[in-house]
Structure formats: structure tokens, C-alpha cells
Design an enzyme around this catalytic site. Sequence first.
Site, PDB file in Angstrom:
ATOM      1  CG  ASP B 102      -5.052   1.224  -8.141  1.00 17.01           C
ATOM      2  OD1 ASP B 102      -6.243   1.596  -8.147  1.00 17.01           O
ATOM      3  OD2 ASP B 102      -4.700   0.062  -8.353  1.00 17.01           O
ATOM      4  CG  HIS B 413       1.041  -2.921   0.576  1.00 15.48           C
ATOM      5  ND1 HIS B 413       2.414  -2.842   0.594  1.00 15.48           N
ATOM      6  CD2 HIS B 413       0.684  -2.765  -0.726  1.00 15.48           C
ATOM      7  CE1 HIS B 413       2.852  -2.657  -0.638  1.00 15.48           C
ATOM      8  NE2 HIS B 413       1.834  -2.608  -1.450  1.00 15.48           N
TER       9      HIS B 413
END
Lengths: 141, 490
Positions: B102, B413
Site C-alpha cells: 500500500d 503511525h
Amino acid sequence: MEKRFEFLPDVAIADIAFRARGADIGELFENCALALTDVMADPKKISLKEKKKFSVEGTTQEELLFNFLGELVYIKDVDNLIFGKFKVGVSEQKLEAECSGSSLGEIGRANLRNDVKAITMHMFSVKKIAKGYEATVVVDI
Amino acid sequence: MSFVNPNTKMKIEPVSKHVWEIPVTEKKGMNVPGRIFATENLMRGIDEGVFEQLTNVACMPGIVKYAMAMPDAHWGYAFPVGGVAAFDTEEGVISPGAVGYDICCGMRLISTNLSYKEVKPKIKELVNELFEKVPAGVGVKGKISLQRKEVLEVMHEGANWCYEKGYAWKEDIERIEGKGKIEGADSEKVSERAIGRTMNQLGTLGSGNHYLEIQVIHASEIFNSEIANKFGVFDDEQVMVMVHCGSRGTGHQIASDYLQKFMDAMKKYNITVKDKELACTPINSDEGKDYYAAMACAANNAFANRQVITHNIRKAFEKIFNKSAENMEMNLIYDVAHNIAKIEKHQVNGKAKKLLVVRKGSTRSFGPGHEELAQVFRKTGQPVIVGGSMETGSYVCVGTEKAMDETFGSTMHGSGRTMSRTKAKELVKGEQLQKDMEKRGIYVKSASYSGLAEEAGMAYKDISEVVRTMDEIGISKKVFSLKPVGNVKG
């Protein structure tokens, strides 16, 4: 009958890992494909109306399996088809597959599961075992 | 068993508060030590895959200083998720599997001037409208279908393409990392299959842990009001919208294509790796340059994808609240990537060096004054958007000078998983979870119940502890937190 495939709960925790077995290499590949389908949709909701034939090439059994499963992910995105039945013929450097399944629309949104992004090479293996063949696959979710 | 973690036998040495090191002697071939940023409590829970994968990364040619794991780290498929590594651009390597499938997956936060009081009575209507306007789940098509020529334009122009087509406000662009475009994109390096997978997917969320969330800020959870104000936070109970998604099939296909090419090419350069998924070639090789150019195409597509989603979020709000998006001040706060490789300048042993920084499930965390930041963030530092689980909430932090020194300007993240999808699905039923969440004031609409179960809050680490770790080290400082009230889950 021995289970066609099993999911591995403690491996690659953000993704999904499975192990499949088959009496011969063709059956192993078919069972890997069924496991992949199970990740993407409820297999009970897949009719076998839509047919698709394709072939992939590879220099090893691992490469053939990797390319075969990768093609199924690609077909899900481009042709919007997921399959519930596979007939796979494997020769030395080529794999031919006949697949039967349904369009995503027919399966229905509620019966779809994970949008598999790709097949990964992490822990990817095809090996000969006492009763045939075994493969381990981690798919990226 | 290590003295701080039952999942590994590796030696782990404390360096300073919340900083741990795995020495190069722990695995044959390590070029640099492994560094883990975690409280002692988080350290104890890190899974075995992280230690294996971090030390595998430490063996890659040309890696500089350390292979690093952020406090949200967990087992990935080559690199640990929550991993950071920098490579010398002259001697180092680039790996499609390290960046992952991704490409340029990231976070985006959009403000509103609406209060929760205004939104609460319409939350179901709003979430249902968003679910229609921002397609989510397996194989969904976007509302825009692109011609081949337009796909190539998106790959080269990124978010700017959206501005030209009317899907972006002018001010949006400067609030995207790198202005929504990575230089060096070349669609000649992208396969027809990847182009084909892009045509119908612009403006879609995808599935897995991707989501679109309506969130509320509470005054008690604003930790730095001056910076929060500069980022666009003005009121108690202010409503925000957070988006988590990436480049969809474009990135998935580009990563798959190049992984195969690299497995062959690696032999030519006499490189061996500890995990086939880490297949790599020199950054300066033809293969390395081609992958970077293709990766930039996917990254630009991801920025455009999140921008088209933003356009459709604005449309959904306009329909439900019968006001213009401008009137609701639906400004983009920031858009930041957390799966990417970028060429950046950093100090190594007192010298400025050009490095390829790989952030795999890690957010850029540039401090105040950095030349790459838009003027609006030059004094504050860069916003760091940390997406939590759909049950617990998220954070916005700000980058610091210390991040530049310690982590090549990088931080966590998200909260990071502690439990596999397979296990979570065994323990939680999606339908029941949806009902329970609604009772707790979070209305969630999911493309799939099993997908919902996999994303249950219990499958994740405590985000507050993850964020606190980096705040206390000084790598990213807390600014405010956000609580979910509505969620569209892919």
C-alpha cells in the site's frame, strides 16, 4: 478428510496467513486458491455461474503458485470476480486454471470480507511432505 | 527469554528512557544495531516477528545508523510495521517489499466548524451518506472512472490533478506532505496491469484497517492549545473528519511487479537478504531507479485518492447540513504518508547526507524550520496524524528537532496491533461489536462484519501509551486527541 487449509492465528498479525495441503501439486494449488477466496468472501455465497480460464508461467512451483494467486487478486480488481471452484493443471513451467465463481455484485456487499492487496513472499513456501504437498502463504490486507 | 520481552531470546539493552538497542552481535550479517522506542510495558508486549524482522532489516546493504522500530511496531511481512530505515544513496539498496504494497498509505485530517451538538442528531444520516459517497470494501469502484490518459496524469501530478479537475481547494495542496506529489514519477515504469487497476479505484477507501471517521475534540484533551489553534482547532466539541487509506490497486500491483523483478535482479548484484520479501537492488541501479519512479506514481495516486475522497466528504456534509463546505470551514489540516520511501537530507555523524528513508508504518515528523515544510508549519513543525482503533480514538502530534537527530524525522503511525486478524475474528463478532459501539456513542457502518471484528479495539495497543512514549522522548509532541463518534470502515 484432512482439512484443505487452515488460517495461522499467530503469524503476521496485521495480515492473514494460511497453510494449505494437497495430495498432489494441482490439489495444493486449488486449496490455496480456496483459502484466498475464504479471505475475500463467504464461500457459501459464491455460485459457480461465471467461468474464467487463464494460465500463468513460472520457473519453480513457488513462482507458479505466487503468480497464480496474484492473478486471482488481479481478477478480483479488474474483472470483479471471485471463484469458489478451481481446476488446476500444473506442468513444469506453466499452470492452467479453470475457475468458476460469481461477480462481486452477485456475492453481495454483506458477504464480502477483506480486500486482499497482494500475495507476499514473507514465509512463502511450497514443500513436499509425507502425504503430498504443503504451502504457506501470507496475504497483505 | 530476553529480560524485557518473553517473545525473544535476543539481547536487548536499555539505552536511555524508552530507547532500547539490539546489538549487531545478535544476528549474523547485521550492519547496524536495531533500535526500539517503547515504554518498558510496551516493550514486554512486542511480538517475536518484530525482533526477527528488525534484525533482518539491519542486515540490508548500505543501511545507516540503526534499523528502527517505533512504539506501535508489530509483525509485518518483511519490515516490521512501525519500522524506519535509512540507506546511503551511493551504497544502499531499495526494496519494494520494504515499502510494502500500500504505497503512500497515509492519514488525512479535515476540520469543520461544526460542534458535536449539531452533528449528533444527524450522525447516522451523515455516516450513511459518507458510506455511499466514499465506496469501501472489496473490489468497489470509485464514482469517477478514468481514461488511460487521465490515469497517467494522476500518476505524474498527484493532488494537483485534483485541483485542476475541481476536486481540491487551492489551500488543500500546501497542506499535503510534499504538496501531494513526489518528484521523479515516470508512468513508463508502470505496468499496464497497474494502470488497469487504477482506472476505477480513485476515491475509494479499500478495506482492512482503512477507514473514514467522524471525530470530536474535547477541550480537556488539547495538550498544546497554541499549536492546536494554528492547526485549526478553535472550540470544545469541534468535529473533525479523519481518513486512512492509500494507493489501492495501483500500489499493490506496482509492488507485486517489482518484487518479482527484484528477486531475479538481486542475483545480478550478488545481494542476499534474510527474507525474500526484502528483495532489493542498489538505489542507483536501473532496477532501483525504475522502482522509485513507479513507486512515485503510486504515491501520487494515493495523494489524489485521498483528495477525491475529501471532495466527496465535503459533498456529503453539504447534503446533510445544507450548508456549503466553505461555510462549514472544511479545511484540510494535513495529509501525511506512512508507507513510503523518500530521498531526504539528514545529518549523519555531523555531515549532511542524502539518504533514502523508508517509513513502513511510520509517519514523517519534521521539526520547526524544516525547509520541506509549507510556510504555515515552518514555526510549529509538521502535524503528525496518528490513527487509533475505531473504538478508542486518535491523536495529532507535532514533529520536533529531536526527531531529525534520532529517527531521521520519523515517529509512530498508529496504535499498532497486538492480536492477529484471525484471532480477533474468533473472539469478536462484528454485528455485536457494531451494536456495542453504538451504545457507546460510536455509529459504525462497515462493508463487512468480519472486517469489523478484525478491527476491534482489543486487537490494538493502547494508543495513549504509544503516543506518550514518543512525546516523552521528544520525537513527536502531543497536540490534541480525537474521539470517534461515527465511522465508515472499509
